[in-house]
Design a protein around this motif. Structure first.
Motif, PDB file in Angstrom:
ATOM      1  N   HIS A  40       0.818  -1.213   0.000  1.00 20.38           N
ATOM      2  CA  HIS A  40       0.000   0.000   0.000  1.00 20.38           C
ATOM      3  C   HIS A  40       0.856   1.269   0.000  1.00 20.38           C
ATOM      4  O   HIS A  40       0.548   2.253  -0.681  1.00 20.38           O
ATOM      5  CB  HIS A  40      -0.928  -0.012   1.221  1.00 20.38           C
ATOM      6  N   GLU A  73      -9.881  -2.037   3.621  1.00 22.36           N
ATOM      7  CA  GLU A  73     -10.697  -2.815   2.683  1.00 22.36           C
ATOM      8  C   GLU A  73     -10.305  -4.295   2.717  1.00 22.36           C
ATOM      9  O   GLU A  73     -11.165  -5.188   2.701  1.00 22.36           O
ATOM     10  CB  GLU A  73     -10.530  -2.255   1.269  1.00 22.36           C
ATOM     11  N   CYS A  74      -9.010  -4.569   2.779  1.00 19.97           N
ATOM     12  CA  CYS A  74      -8.545  -5.960   2.871  1.00 19.97           C
ATOM     13  C   CYS A  74      -9.038  -6.621   4.161  1.00 19.97           C
ATOM     14  O   CYS A  74      -9.522  -7.764   4.150  1.00 19.97           O
ATOM     15  CB  CYS A  74      -7.018  -6.011   2.811  1.00 19.97           C
ATOM     16  N   GLU A  78      -5.927   3.852   6.819  1.00 22.64           N
ATOM     17  CA  GLU A  78      -5.708   3.700   5.380  1.00 22.64           C
ATOM     18  C   GLU A  78      -6.837   2.869   4.773  1.00 22.64           C
ATOM     19  O   GLU A  78      -7.061   1.719   5.155  1.00 22.64           O
ATOM     20  CB  GLU A  78      -4.357   3.022   5.106  1.00 22.64           C
ATOM     21  N   ASN A  79      -7.538   3.458   3.834  1.00 29.16           N
ATOM     22  CA  ASN A  79      -8.728   2.813   3.278  1.00 29.16           C
ATOM     23  C   ASN A  79      -8.414   1.499   2.571  1.00 29.16           C
ATOM     24  O   ASN A  79      -9.186   0.542   2.648  1.00 29.16           O
ATOM     25  CB  ASN A  79      -9.427   3.763   2.302  1.00 29.16           C
ATOM     26  N   ARG A  80      -7.279   1.447   1.871  1.00 26.20           N
ATOM     27  CA  ARG A  80      -6.953   0.230   1.122  1.00 26.20           C
ATOM     28  C   ARG A  80      -6.667  -0.939   2.059  1.00 26.20           C
ATOM     29  O   ARG A  80      -7.090  -2.071   1.813  1.00 26.20           O
ATOM     30  CB  ARG A  80      -5.743   0.486   0.226  1.00 26.20           C
ATOM     31  N   LEU A 122      -2.467  -7.637  -3.058  1.00 25.90           N
ATOM     32  CA  LEU A 122      -3.411  -7.443  -1.953  1.00 25.90           C
ATOM     33  C   LEU A 122      -4.502  -8.505  -1.976  1.00 25.90           C
ATOM     34  O   LEU A 122      -4.915  -9.007  -0.915  1.00 25.90           O
ATOM     35  CB  LEU A 122      -4.028  -6.043  -2.040  1.00 25.90           C
ATOM     36  N   GLU A 169      -0.434  -0.590 -10.730  1.00 30.18           N
ATOM     37  CA  GLU A 169      -1.608  -0.774  -9.867  1.00 30.18           C
ATOM     38  C   GLU A 169      -2.219  -2.169  -9.983  1.00 30.18           C
ATOM     39  O   GLU A 169      -2.623  -2.748  -8.969  1.00 30.18           O
ATOM     40  CB  GLU A 169      -2.658   0.301 -10.171  1.00 30.18           C
ATOM     41  N   ALA A 190      -2.829  -4.654  -6.839  1.00 31.47           N
ATOM     42  CA  ALA A 190      -4.150  -5.232  -6.549  1.00 31.47           C
ATOM     43  C   ALA A 190      -4.064  -6.753  -6.451  1.00 31.47           C
ATOM     44  O   ALA A 190      -4.713  -7.360  -5.588  1.00 31.47           O
ATOM     45  CB  ALA A 190      -5.139  -4.819  -7.634  1.00 31.47           C
TER      46      ALA A 190
END
Length: 501
Positions: free
Chosen positions: A441, A492-493, A487-489, A456, A449, A453
């Motif tokens: 991240h 999300e995981c 951290e949004n990413r 992740l 990207e 992805a």
């Protein structure tokens, strides 16, 4: 009579009513025999080049009845073999590290090959025309064509692809020669020409290997630089079920080439062995301990430090190991370590200490297949496998991240097959996966990207699998991380893991 004068005589005095040429023109048998002898002698290349061009004109101008009527197939075979030798690359008295790419000797070979190829095209065209003539027909042309096929095929295979001794013209001519040869033999493809139209029909592969046999021995295979390429280019055309008939002919040279000290020869030999493994029945491979011989030859290559060779060897071993293990089960042999265990043990040992990215990628790509191959028996290697996984997850290996993606896939396979052993390893694996998610991240490098992805996604799937085999412990441990992470990413995981049921 000189060749040029003979060509002139054939052009000017060719009978229009189909009768024999005048007695002043010598028989084709004598002319071709003398030319073959001259080409086989050690005379200079320049006189031979003129002779080949004159012979090409002679064949083009000659009447089929004069050319093939009363001609001995042995004479044609000797002439074609002499022409093939004339167009072959120069022999090497001693091994060299690399072939000279722009050597004048090889440039001259390409020119000679183009001239000889043009001659072969005219000769094959004359044979096709002679088939339709009542006085000649297949009964005369057939034996002549049979004696020509092997040497002409070897000529075409020598020059058909880009090599140090070829150029665009010689390659083009070789392609035309091979296409016309296949057509003259009544076949639809090179594979059909070599192996036959069906399993009961014998093709020309045996004849080709008979010609190559003397050049594929331990003492001779390096003298002609084209021999290994002709063999390796020809072998893939012979597939199952035909290849098993020739196993005794193709296995020794494949092992011989793979046992060389040069990496390119090793890779060439390993690819030949891989083709044999894929196209010969397991029972034939195991007979006379052949499979074990191939296994030991491949296993020794695992100590190499060259990534292309290791990749070829691992792919080959993955197809050989099931054959070996099935044979051991049938023989009821009890071994503490199966071949797959031996290979994986050595691979993991090398992976743990490897620092070169190219090799790390090769190892990581192959690792999931070995884990699947062992199944639950992967528990025998869990300690070392865990160290390898943790070490590879920590290191970024470039824009494509092939090593980390391969290791994530290997971890998923390991969790699926050895899930009862995962709860005790949960703290270590969870920490490594979360650290990798954070590193990906925050990476400001050149990683695309889509690759981020994929990393992740792979890490998230590993966390989900760990959660399932630990009865929800991962969800509990991730609650505090989710609440404190901004951290949004990353969130999300974690959310995907928590919502998975």
């Amino acid at each position: 009579m000189e060749l040029s004068a003979l060509v002139q005589a054939l052009r000017l005095e060719e009978p229009r009513d189909g009768t024999q040429p005048p007695p002043a023109v010598p028989p084709a048998e004598r002319v071709l025999l003398q030319i073959g002898l001259h080409l086989s002698e050690g005379a200079g290349r320049a006189p031979k080049a003129g002779m080949v061009r004159d012979l090409c004109a002679l064949v083009e101008a000659a009447d089929c009845q004069w050319l093939f009527g009363g001609l001995s197939p042995a004479t044609v075979g000797e002439l074609v073999a002499a022409l093939n030798g004339y167009a072959a690359p120069p022999t090497q008295e001693q091994d060299v590290a690399d072939l000279p790419i722009k050597d004048s000797a090889y440039a001259a070979v390409a020119e000679r090959a183009a001239d000889v190829g043009s001659l072969f095209l005219h000769l094959l065209a004359k044979l096709e025309a002679a088939k339709t003539q009542e006085a000649l027909g297949v009964q005369v042309v057939g034996p002549v064509l049979c004696r020509m096929m092997g040497p002409i095929y070897i000529f075409a295979a020598t020059h058909i692809v880009e090599r140090p001794w070829t150029n665009a013209r010689s390659q083009s001519v070789a392609q035309e020669v091979l296409a016309l040869l296949v057509q003259a033999a009544g076949c639809g493809s090179v594979a059909e020409f070599l192996r036959g139209k069906n399993e009961d029909e014998e093709g020309r592969f045996a004849a080709v290997m008979g010609l190559l046999k003397q050049e594929l021995t331990k003492d001779t295979w390096k003298r002609n630089p084209a021999t290994k390429f002709v063999f390796s280019w020809t072998l893939p055309h012979i597939t199952r079920p035909w290849l098993s008939h020739y196993l005794e002919r193709v296995l020794p040279p494949s092992l011989l080439i793979s046992d060389d000290y040069r990496e390119d020869n090793k890779i060439l030999g390993v690819r030949c062995l891989h083709h044999i493994i894929l196209n010969v029945p397991a029972a034939d491979l195991c007979q006379f301990n052949r499979a074990q011989v191939v296994y030991h030859a491949l296993y020794n290559h695992l100590y190499s430090r060259e990534a292309p060779l290791i990749q070829a060897v691992l792919l080959c071993l993955l197809d050989l190991l099931p054959i070996l293990e099935r044979a051991q089960r049938q023989q009821k042999q009890a071994r503490p370590n199966a071949p797959c265990d031996e290979v994986l043990q050595l691979v993991l040992t090398h992976m743990e200490a490897e620092h070169r990215l190219a090799l790390r990628r090769v190892y990581a790509r192959a690792l999931p297949a070995f884990v699947r191959r062992l199944g639950i028996l992967i528990v025998r290697h869990l300690k070392r496998l865990e160290r390898v996984i943790l070490g590879y997850l920590e290191v970024c290996d470039g824009p494509e991240e092939e090593a980390r993606l391969g290791i994530l896939e290997a971890l998923q396979c390991t969790i699926e097959h050895a899930w009862p052993r995962m709860p005790c390893r949960l703290p270590v694996l969870l920490k490594a996966l979360l650290k990798m998610i954070w590193d990906v991240h925050t990476d400001q490098g050149s990683t695309p990207e889509p690759v981020k992805a994929a990393l992740l996604q792979g890490a998230t799937e590993c966390l989900i699998l760990l959660d399932r085999c630990s009865e929800g412990q991962v969800k509990v441990l991730l609650e505090g991380v989710y609440s404190s992470c901004e951290e949004n990413r990353v969130r999300e995981c974690i959310r995907k893991v928590q919502e998975n049921t």
